[in-house]
Write an enzyme that holds these catalytic residues in place. Structure first.
Site, PDB file in Angstrom:
ATOM      1  N   GLU A 105     -13.489 105.385  76.709  1.00 19.64           N
ATOM      2  CA  GLU A 105     -13.350 105.773  75.280  1.00 19.64           C
ATOM      3  C   GLU A 105     -13.710 107.076  74.841  1.00 19.64           C
ATOM      4  O   GLU A 105     -13.339 107.904  73.741  1.00 19.64           O
ATOM      5  CB  GLU A 105     -13.873 104.408  74.287  1.00 19.64           C
ATOM      6  CG  GLU A 105     -12.689 102.993  74.200  1.00 19.64           C
ATOM      7  CD  GLU A 105     -12.054 102.613  73.855  1.00 19.64           C
ATOM      8  OE1 GLU A 105     -11.833 103.515  73.543  1.00 19.64           O
ATOM      9  OE2 GLU A 105     -10.843 102.526  75.047  1.00 19.64           O
ATOM     10  N   TYR A 119     -14.280 104.206  64.985  1.00 15.83           N
ATOM     11  CA  TYR A 119     -13.390 103.640  65.795  1.00 15.83           C
ATOM     12  C   TYR A 119     -13.151 104.118  66.541  1.00 15.83           C
ATOM     13  O   TYR A 119     -13.508 102.571  67.550  1.00 15.83           O
ATOM     14  CB  TYR A 119     -12.346 105.252  65.964  1.00 15.83           C
ATOM     15  CG  TYR A 119     -10.937 104.765  66.742  1.00 15.83           C
ATOM     16  CD1 TYR A 119      -9.626 103.796  66.283  1.00 15.83           C
ATOM     17  CD2 TYR A 119     -11.193 105.020  68.089  1.00 15.83           C
ATOM     18  CE1 TYR A 119      -9.057 104.172  68.364  1.00 15.83           C
ATOM     19  CE2 TYR A 119     -10.643 105.471  69.051  1.00 15.83           C
ATOM     20  CZ  TYR A 119      -8.905 104.538  68.680  1.00 15.83           C
ATOM     21  OH  TYR A 119      -8.156 104.769  69.464  1.00 15.83           O
ATOM     22  N   ASP A 130      -7.274 104.134  64.128  1.00 14.14           N
ATOM     23  CA  ASP A 130      -6.895 105.646  63.371  1.00 14.14           C
ATOM     24  C   ASP A 130      -6.146 106.209  63.507  1.00 14.14           C
ATOM     25  O   ASP A 130      -5.008 104.585  63.085  1.00 14.14           O
ATOM     26  CB  ASP A 130      -6.916 106.416  65.374  1.00 14.14           C
ATOM     27  CG  ASP A 130      -5.966 105.920  66.457  1.00 14.14           C
ATOM     28  OD1 ASP A 130      -5.124 104.488  65.726  1.00 14.14           O
ATOM     29  OD2 ASP A 130      -6.126 105.859  67.324  1.00 14.14           O
TER      30      ASP A 130
HETATM   31  N1  ADE Z   1      -6.664 105.201  73.170  1.00  9.87           N
HETATM   32  C1  ADE Z   1      -7.714 105.367  72.614  1.00  9.87           C
HETATM   33  N2  ADE Z   1      -8.731 103.921  73.474  1.00  9.87           N
HETATM   34  C2  ADE Z   1      -7.330 103.872  74.291  1.00  9.87           C
HETATM   35  C3  ADE Z   1      -7.329 102.936  75.106  1.00  9.87           C
HETATM   36  N3  ADE Z   1      -8.420 101.922  75.733  1.00  9.87           N
HETATM   37  N4  ADE Z   1      -6.541 102.109  75.890  1.00  9.87           N
HETATM   38  C4  ADE Z   1      -5.158 103.170  75.338  1.00  9.87           C
HETATM   39  N5  ADE Z   1      -4.968 104.442  74.629  1.00  9.87           N
HETATM   40  C5  ADE Z   1      -6.016 104.174  74.135  1.00  9.87           C
END
Ligand code: ADE
Length: 331
Positions: free
Chosen positions: A39, A119, A137
């Site tokens: 993340e 987020y 987001d």
């Molecule tokens: N963008 C942020 N976290 C994500 C996730 N776990 N899978 C795909 N896109 C992401």
């Protein structure tokens, strides 16, 4: 009323996600730590760019303990190319906290880790801890403002709060799947640039913007803020087979090694023979660097610089991508 409509959309979205989810490396063999790593990498960075880096980073640092024990230079090197290096430093700090205290078990605890905003706290809490915490987001705001044909401006903090509250009231027990299903819908169906693929959408019969043929009128954006332009002279100072690097202070790329730079037209950092020049541009989120690179042969390896060979720069120092255009001068 909104809650009820969104509630009806949960199961179709989960069913769609189970069939259509992308096979991404961070979606298997998960631990709370691996979720934190992915993340943080995915903040401001595209899925495609993260894929490879995530795998090699996890090979190198498979646990919070292994990352906590690494040096800052090793961590920066493993992060090389992903940009926004403050994330790497924050991840390193978080790993030390987790190695000492264990992984936090609440949203508040996750949110308190360095580098974790609302987020990311929502994503980690719902994916790793099973908490009904939304991760909202721009992608999630796009799909929700379309779903409701809602004209709220998505750059307004109240809009994010409104949709976070709404989502948290409809979270199913499969919290992580729901969070990632929302992200997935925004990434592969209800896409940001160009028309959405409504034919493939599990919400096509529920979406108000689609019913009205107004998908592309949402989301509503406020005024875009222009990026600040900075005109800089970047000096590649060469002495024999070594090049000058400086550790950057506060601001962009803080703490990383880069070539010395000054404002355009300001006094050069050292005297020498100008051999070549080259222009390049690098775009950060809020700033653009317009650079004139200057390759200069200097007679002495003067302080305060660190003088490194081309090979050392490649292997030991994570030279930020902003300087990539001038790497051609390193021999
Ligand atoms: N963008 C942020 N976290 C994500 C996730 N776990 N899978 C795909 N896109 C992401």
């Amino acid at each position: 009323m909104c809650e009820e409509r969104l509630g009806q959309a949960v199961v179709p979205l989960l069913q769609w996600y189970r069939k259509n989810r992308r096979d991404l490396p961070w979606r298997t063999g998960r631990t709370p730590y691996s979720v934190l790593v992915s993340e943080l990498m995915l903040q401001q960075t595209r899925v495609e760019a993260v894929k490879e880096r995530y795998v090699s980073f996890m090979e190198k640092f498979p646990t919070a303990e292994s990352l906590a024990a690494a040096s800052e230079e090793e961590v920066m090197k493993a992060w090389e190319g992903l940009g926004y290096y403050s994330r790497a430093r924050n991840l390193h700090k978080s790993a030390k906290i987790i190695a000492a205290e264990g992984f936090p078990q609440t949203w508040v605890g996750v949110r308190a880790l360095p580098g974790v905003g609302d987020y990311t706290a929502g994503a980690i809490s719902s994916i790793a801890l099973g908490l009904p915490a939304p991760a909202v987001d721009g992608n999630v705001l796009r799909i929700l403002t379309r779903f409701f044909a809602d004209p709220r401006r998505i750059d307004d903090a109240n809009t994010k709060k409104y949709f976070s509250d709404l989502l948290s009231r409809v979270y199913p027990p499969e919290t992580g799947e729901f969070t990632e299903a929302l992200m997935e819908l925004g990434a592969i169906v209800c896409v940001p640039n160009g028309p959405p693929m409504c034919g493939a959408c599990p919400w096509s019969g529920l979406c108000k913007a689609h019913a009205e043929g107004r998908e592309e009128q949402f989301p509503v954006h406020g005024e875009k803020r222009a990026r600040k332009l900075e005109q800089l002279d970047v000096y590649v100072l060469r002495c024999g087979d070594r090049y000058a690097l400086e550790k950057r202070g506060k601001g962009l790329l803080a703490g990383l090694y880069g070539f010395p730079l000054v404002g355009h037209g300001e006094r050069p950092p050292a005297e020498g023979e100008l051999l070549e020049t080259k222009r390049a541009k690098h775009v950060f989120t809020h700033v653009e660097w317009h650079m004139e690179g200057r390759l200069v042969e200097v007679p002495q390896r003067l302080p305060p610089y660190l003088w490194a060979t081309a090979e050392e720069i490649e292997t030991a120092y994570a030279l930020p991508s902003a300087f990539k255009a001038f790497r051609v001068w390193l021999k």
